[in-house]
Motif scaffolding. Structure first.
Motif, PDB file in Angstrom:
ATOM      1  N   LEU A  13      23.611  90.200  44.049  1.00 17.94           N
ATOM      2  CA  LEU A  13      22.388  90.872  43.625  1.00 17.94           C
ATOM      3  C   LEU A  13      22.354  91.114  42.125  1.00 17.94           C
ATOM      4  CD1 LEU A  13      19.773  92.535  44.193  1.00 17.94           C
ATOM      5  CD2 LEU A  13      21.265  94.516  44.624  1.00 17.94           C
ATOM      6  N   VAL A  14      21.238  90.748  41.500  1.00 12.40           N
ATOM      7  CA  VAL A  14      20.937  91.120  40.118  1.00 12.40           C
ATOM      8  C   VAL A  14      19.720  92.040  40.149  1.00 12.40           C
ATOM      9  CG1 VAL A  14      20.087  90.305  37.881  1.00 12.40           C
ATOM     10  CG2 VAL A  14      21.923  89.064  39.048  1.00 12.40           C
ATOM     11  N   ILE A  15      19.830  93.184  39.485  1.00 14.41           N
ATOM     12  CA  ILE A  15      18.731  94.147  39.406  1.00 14.41           C
ATOM     13  C   ILE A  15      18.203  94.169  37.987  1.00 14.41           C
ATOM     14  CG2 ILE A  15      18.050  96.566  39.667  1.00 14.41           C
ATOM     15  CD1 ILE A  15      20.349  96.893  41.657  1.00 14.41           C
ATOM     16  N   TYR A  16      16.883  93.964  37.849  1.00 11.55           N
ATOM     17  CA  TYR A  16      16.241  94.145  36.543  1.00 11.55           C
ATOM     18  C   TYR A  16      15.371  95.388  36.626  1.00 11.55           C
ATOM     19  CZ  TYR A  16      13.159  93.796  32.559  1.00 11.55           C
ATOM     20  OH  TYR A  16      12.447  94.098  31.423  1.00 11.55           O
ATOM     21  N   ALA A  17      15.645  96.368  35.778  1.00 12.70           N
ATOM     22  CA  ALA A  17      14.952  97.651  35.816  1.00 12.70           C
ATOM     23  C   ALA A  17      14.417  97.994  34.434  1.00 12.70           C
ATOM     24  CB  ALA A  17      15.895  98.745  36.301  1.00 12.70           C
TER      25      ALA A  17
ATOM     26  N   MET B  80      11.675  86.299  30.640  1.00 14.29           N
ATOM     27  CA  MET B  80      12.327  87.139  31.639  1.00 14.29           C
ATOM     28  C   MET B  80      12.913  86.299  32.767  1.00 14.29           C
ATOM     29  SD  MET B  80      12.113  89.847  30.112  1.00 14.29           S
ATOM     30  CE  MET B  80      13.172  90.553  31.353  1.00 14.29           C
ATOM     31  N   VAL B  81      12.229  85.237  33.149  1.00 16.67           N
ATOM     32  CA  VAL B  81      12.762  84.327  34.169  1.00 16.67           C
ATOM     33  C   VAL B  81      14.081  83.736  33.693  1.00 16.67           C
ATOM     34  CG1 VAL B  81      12.407  82.087  35.277  1.00 16.67           C
ATOM     35  CG2 VAL B  81      10.561  83.787  35.254  1.00 16.67           C
ATOM     36  N   GLU B  82      14.132  83.344  32.430  1.00 12.48           N
ATOM     37  CA  GLU B  82      15.371  82.767  31.894  1.00 12.48           C
ATOM     38  C   GLU B  82      16.479  83.807  31.826  1.00 12.48           C
ATOM     39  OE1 GLU B  82      18.095  80.141  30.794  1.00 12.48           O
ATOM     40  OE2 GLU B  82      16.079  79.713  31.543  1.00 12.48           O
ATOM     41  N   GLU B  83      16.137  85.055  31.509  1.00  9.34           N
ATOM     42  CA  GLU B  83      17.142  86.118  31.500  1.00  9.34           C
ATOM     43  C   GLU B  83      17.779  86.258  32.884  1.00  9.34           C
ATOM     44  OE1 GLU B  83      18.322  88.001  29.114  1.00  9.34           O
ATOM     45  OE2 GLU B  83      16.884  87.842  27.465  1.00  9.34           O
TER      46      GLU B  83
END
Length: 315
Positions: free
Chosen positions: A129-133, A306-309
């Motif tokens: 899991l990667v969380i972007y907040a 952001m997609v690339e991040e």
């Protein structure tokens, strides 16, 4: 509330004939993936869950003020070819529950427990899991990570206030932190809700840098501003009433933050300036990317970046 549902990205993977049809396909895919999930007897969250045909991992997006889960529509449907993608409306936002503050505090620590419950109930594999907040979503995930370092393989945070540094914050945000300025500021935000919803993403940017929100995002934010006797500004004010103490707790316990964290920040963020992000990254020994020409909402301003991040975080 409607039955919970998910959608498989394979069912929406057809290549559109034009940019307009592509935008429609993304919006429709995200709409089809939206349902509701019960957290407890008080809280039910509207959530989006898109399943990849052969997922390489899972991404969970956490929105800020005054957003709803619709801000992730385009990014989610792009990433869902390779990753399972989740997002939900925080309590007080979108179509999620808005209990009275006597039953739910709307504090960052309370949001942290909502996040934990969502991950558990959604059956997400934390190791993948990667969380972007962003904004109000970032402090809760970091508070949760203090207690549960394995909550995610990586956390990406940005454009938020981890520490009690009013000098790095926009005046209205400073005013929300305590009385006697908090109540008048809350009332003013409710009075000027139309202006906030129209311009919150434009402030601090030059005319050439300003951008419009997708129509579905603008409509959902407007429609969801007030629900069940509470506005998004009310929920935001409750969050800020508990904000300073939770900031102090995070800063005092940073040595317990073991989950890998990356920091990204809009160079032109006027709400919470990049100095906050630079200080936070330095204190935890994390990488920080200052995004040139970007304001407080990088995911809306430059979704391709952001997609690339996100993709980079899985490499």
């Amino acid at each position: 509330m409607s039955k919970d549902k998910t959608v498989n990205a394979a069912s929406v993977a057809a290549t559109p004939a034009s940019q307009s049809s592509e935008a429609f396909a993304c919006t429709q895919a995200a709409h089809d993936a939206v349902g509701f999930i019960e957290i407890d007897e008080v809280l039910t969250l509207r959530r989006m869950a898109i399943r990849a045909p052969a997922p390489k991992g899972t991404v969970l997006f956490l929105h800020g003020f005054p957003e709803t889960l619709t801000v992730w529509n385009g990014i989610a449907t792009t990433l869902a070819h390779d990753y399972d993608v989740h997002a939900f409306d925080w309590p007080g936002y979108g179509q999620s529950s808005r209990p009275a503050s006597e039953r739910f505090s709307y504090a960052p620590r309370a949001y942290a427990q909502v996040l934990k419950a969502y991950i558990d109930r959604a059956g997400i594999d934390r190791s993948k899991l990667v969380i972007y907040a962003t904004d109000i979503g970032a402090l809760p995930v970091l508070l949760l990570a203090l207690d549960e370092p394995t909550i995610a393989r990586q956390i990406i945070v940005g454009d938020f206030a981890p520490f009690d540094r009013p000098q790095y914050m926009w005046e209205n945000l400073q005013n929300l932190k305590a009385e006697p300025t908090a109540s008048p500021t809350r009332a003013y935000m409710n009075k000027t809700s139309d202006e906030i919803l129209q311009n919150v993403h434009r402030r601090g940017l030059s005319p050439d840098e300003q951008f419009d929100l997708p129509a579905d995002v603008q409509q959902d934010m407007t429609r969801s501003w007030s629900l069940d006797g509470m506005t998004s500004a009310d929920a935001f004010a409750h969050y800020y009433a508990n904000f300073t103490g939770d900031q102090h707790y995070l800063e005092a316990n940073l040595t317990w933050l073991k989950t890998p964290v990356k920091v990204i920040w809009g160079e032109k963020d006027i709400y919470i300036t990049r100095e906050m992000g630079i200080e936070f990254a330095a204190k935890i020994g994390a990488k920080v990317d200052i995004l040139s020409g970007i304001g407080h909402f990088p995911h809306l301003h430059n979704p391709k970046q952001m997609v690339e991040e996100i993709r980079t975080s899985f490499r």
